[in-house]
Design an enzyme around this catalytic site. Structure first.
Site, short mmCIF file in Angstrom:
data_model
loop_
_atom_site.label_atom_id
_atom_site.label_comp_id
_atom_site.label_asym_id
_atom_site.label_seq_id
_atom_site.Cartn_x
_atom_site.Cartn_y
_atom_site.Cartn_z
CB CYS A 185 -2.48 -4.22 6.51
SG CYS A 185 -2.15 -2.54 7.01
CD GLU A 236 -1.40 -0.22 3.64
OE1 GLU A 236 -2.16 0.75 3.80
OE2 GLU A 236 -1.46 -1.26 4.32
CG HIS A 260 -2.53 -6.16 10.45
ND1 HIS A 260 -1.29 -5.89 9.94
CD2 HIS A 260 -3.14 -4.96 10.64
CE1 HIS A 260 -1.15 -4.58 9.81
NE2 HIS A 260 -2.26 -4.00 10.22
N1 CAA Z 1 1.67 3.62 30.52
C1 CAA Z 1 1.13 2.48 30.01
N2 CAA Z 1 0.11 2.50 29.07
C2 CAA Z 1 -0.33 3.70 28.66
C3 CAA Z 1 0.20 4.91 29.14
C4 CAA Z 1 1.25 4.85 30.12
N3 CAA Z 1 1.79 5.93 30.64
N4 CAA Z 1 -0.45 5.94 28.55
C5 CAA Z 1 -1.35 5.38 27.70
N5 CAA Z 1 -1.27 4.04 27.77
C6 CAA Z 1 -2.02 3.04 27.00
C7 CAA Z 1 -3.49 3.41 26.85
O1 CAA Z 1 -4.26 3.01 27.95
C8 CAA Z 1 -3.83 2.64 25.58
O2 CAA Z 1 -4.01 1.28 25.86
P1 CAA Z 1 -5.49 0.62 25.73
O3 CAA Z 1 -5.92 0.88 24.31
O4 CAA Z 1 -5.20 -0.82 25.97
O5 CAA Z 1 -6.33 1.30 26.73
C9 CAA Z 1 -2.54 2.72 24.76
O6 CAA Z 1 -1.51 3.07 25.68
C10 CAA Z 1 -2.58 3.79 23.69
O7 CAA Z 1 -3.00 4.97 24.27
P2 CAA Z 1 -4.01 5.96 23.54
O8 CAA Z 1 -5.19 5.20 23.02
O9 CAA Z 1 -4.25 7.12 24.41
O10 CAA Z 1 -3.07 6.34 22.32
P3 CAA Z 1 -3.28 7.35 21.15
O11 CAA Z 1 -4.55 8.11 21.26
O12 CAA Z 1 -2.02 8.11 21.05
O13 CAA Z 1 -3.44 6.44 19.85
C11 CAA Z 1 -3.53 4.72 18.27
C12 CAA Z 1 -3.20 5.05 19.72
C13 CAA Z 1 -4.98 5.05 17.97
C14 CAA Z 1 -3.30 3.23 18.07
C15 CAA Z 1 -2.58 5.54 17.36
O14 CAA Z 1 -1.27 5.14 17.56
C16 CAA Z 1 -2.90 5.41 15.89
O15 CAA Z 1 -3.72 6.13 15.35
N6 CAA Z 1 -2.21 4.46 15.17
C17 CAA Z 1 -2.41 4.25 13.75
C18 CAA Z 1 -3.68 3.48 13.47
C19 CAA Z 1 -3.62 2.05 13.93
O16 CAA Z 1 -2.57 1.47 14.10
N7 CAA Z 1 -4.80 1.43 14.08
C20 CAA Z 1 -4.90 0.04 14.43
C21 CAA Z 1 -6.07 -0.65 13.77
S1 CAA Z 1 -6.13 -0.31 12.01
C22 CAA Z 1 -5.04 -1.44 11.31
O17 CAA Z 1 -4.68 -2.40 11.92
C23 CAA Z 1 -4.55 -1.17 9.94
C24 CAA Z 1 -3.21 -0.56 9.99
O18 CAA Z 1 -2.21 -1.25 9.90
C25 CAA Z 1 -3.11 0.88 10.16
#
Ligand code: CAA
Length: 391
Positions: A115, A83, A237
């Protein structure tokens, strides 16, 4: 499958990039608690391509050892899944075919569905081998995951390629039928043609993934698939490795079973070690999970592995694979560990500079600096054409 023919992975070889950025370094810049990356996302480091690396150079690097071991005589098809497309018309696999000096009597095509496309490529390859079991298909999944600087997705970037030789009487893994399929029109993650970085609705993407797990498993069961307890381990994945935990917990609960942490870790724990230090490699990610499992688990002979391939947008597929006797003597564990170990660590400034690099959009020529120490490089762009060369 109705026939008794055993078809699947005969070889598997992974490659990644020249550089690596640790999440400690990233946290130093973003101000995030590094535990969020390490424990919350399950990511320790991310592969970063050098200026002269891309999906073609990674793909050729991954495929080279496969051809060195098996030759090209039986390969008449290359299916490259990505992709991170480099051209709207020409298949990236043609550059790979050329770099590897493969015979002209080959069909080469590129597949795209986020993916998921690596799995589409694998299943299409299985179909081609069914038609002519003497032939093998070279499947390559190769991607660079890139999000905007400072965006939540930044910490889930990465890059890698996995080359798989698909054939009859495979040396590693027999791909089983049926598959469970799921498609839903959702905008959880996408990259319009005019953008180098992906757009994503983070939380929506996680929900869409979990919905797809459910949908693919439901169809798998309806198609007469195995019960959950038949599977020794599961490769998901892995956009970030904690996602595999979330997905497996969701599946176990959907099946009405107790999702205790130890059980989840047993089922997926050994699939995450490469992804945790490479980051999201999109199409390659699930197959890197398989490499990590085969490279690090004890003897898996005869064990059944479950695969859940997810591609945003979205398409998912669940299928089983059985590990073949003698597989351990065909693994490339040393190569994979060396590919990870050899990366040069870079600081945030260098990473940012590489991230901000872009190719001209006005057709001007470009000479790309020599950086990679891998076997192939992108030398530049001239007359609108990308120029690749052995290093
Ligand atoms: N210590 C330990 N854990 C902590 C922490 C700390 N100090 N602070 C936060 N966390 C945890 C949170 O609780 C959360 O865990 P849970 O989901 O288990 O509750 C985790 O860390 C992430 O925290 P946030 O949700 O607050 O993180 P974020 O808002 O920054 O975003 C994300 C996380 C949405 C995955 C972001 O990284 C993102 O947008 N990533 C790209 C999209 C993605 O990967 N999506 C996955 C599904 S889509 C897919 O699979 C296709 C693909 O390849 C893209």
């Amino acid at each position: 499958m109705s026939s008794d023919l055993s078809i699947g992975l005969h070889d598997l070889s992974a490659a990644t990039t020249e550089y690596v950025l640790t999440h400690e370094t990233l946290a130093g810049r973003t101000g995030a608690d590094v535990a969020k990356y390490h424990r919350g996302l399950g990511q320790l480091a991310m592969s970063v391509p050098a200026a002269d690396e891309d999906v073609v150079t990674m793909a050729a690097t991954a495929a080279r050892p496969v051809l060195a071991r098996h030759g090209t005589d039986r390969i008449r098809t290359i299916v490259l899944a990505t992709e991170t497309g480099i051209d709207q018309a020409k298949a990236a696999g043609i550059y790979v075919h050329s770099l590897l000096g493969m015979p002209s009597a080959t069909r080469v095509v590129e597949l795209k569905q986020a993916c998921y496309a690596g799995t589409a490529a694998l299943q299409f390859a299985v179909g081609l081998v069914h038609r002519d079991p003497e032939r093998q298909v070279l499947v390559i999944a190769t991607d660079t995951s890139k999000y905007d600087l400072g965006s939540p997705g930044e910490s889930t970037q990465g890059a890698a390629a996995v080359a798989m030789l698909v054939g009859a009487d495979p040396a590693l893994l027999r791909v089983e039928s049926p598959s469970g399929l799921f498609t839903a029109d959702v905008m959880d993650f996408w990259r319009p043609n005019y953008r180098a970085t992906a757009l994503v609705d983070g939380q929506e993407s996680i929900s869409a993934y979990l919905q797809a797990v459910e949908g693919a498993w439901k169809d798998y069961t309806e198609q007469g698939g195995r019960p959950l307890d038949d599977f020794h381990a599961f490769c998901y994945h892995q956009p970030f490795t904690r996602m595999a935990h979330k997905a497996h917990r969701h599946l176990v609960q959907y099946c009405g079973q107790d999702a205790d942490d130890d059980g989840i870790l047993r089922a997926i724990g050994r699939t995450t070690s490469y992804n945790a230090v490479i980051g999201n490699s999109y199409t390659a990610s699930m197959y890197l999970g398989l490499a990590a499992l085969l490279d690090s688990a004890g003897d898996l002979t005869g064990r059944t592995i479950g695969f859940l391939s997810y591609g945003s947008g979205s398409v998912a597929e669940f299928f089983g694979g059985q590990v073949v006797p003698g597989y351990r003597s065909h693994l490339r564990t040393d190569l994979h560990r060396a590919a990870i170990r050899r990366r040069q660590e870079i600081d945030y400034a260098r990473y940012e500079e590489l991230h901000r690099r872009s190719f001209p959009v006005d057709g001007s020529d470009l000479a790309v600096p020599r950086e990679t120490t891998g076997p192939y490089r992108l030398a530049g762009i001239s007359g609108h054409k990308r120029l690749y060369e052995p290093r």
